[in-house]
Design a protein around this motif. Structure first.
Motif: not given
Length: 113
Positions: A12, A16, A105-106
């Motif tokens: 993640k 990102s 997140r997400p």
């Protein structure tokens, strides 16, 4: 300038960072927070920018949480101190720009910064 508290081993966090790199012209400062642990005041400031309680920033799936903190009633300052001493407890990634911060997140949430 955009800052990201990054863990390169986290999918993640990597996703990102890639979204930021692909979608912003701002410079990006990458802080591997497991190697360069944020101070108590830095964590408290980010919590204020996120608009969450310190406990909401805790990664409850981490072994260190399950073994040492699960079920405990700690004050906000005690949770912040726990993150300072155990940076694995900090939810990731955190993206900061100016006085705003988001948790990726997400990962698409980082585009809102």
């Amino acid at each position: 300038m955009i800052k990201i508290w990054h863990n390169p081993r986290c999918s993640k966090s990597r996703e990102s960072l890639k979204l930021l790199q692909d979608n912003t012209s701002d410079s990006i400062e990458i802080r591997e927070y497991l190697k360069d642990t944020p101070s108590f005041d830095e964590i408290r400031n980010v919590i204020q920018q996120l608009g969450v309680a310190p406990f909401q920033l805790i990664r409850k799936t981490e072994t260190i949480y399950k073994e040492n903190f699960k079920g405990k009633e700690l004050t906000d300052d005690e949770w912040i101190q726990a993150m300072t001493e155990n940076p694995k407890l900090i939810e990731r990634p955190i993206v900061i720009k100016g006085n705003k911060a988001v948790i990726g997140r997400p990962p698409t949430l980082v585009l809102d910064i």
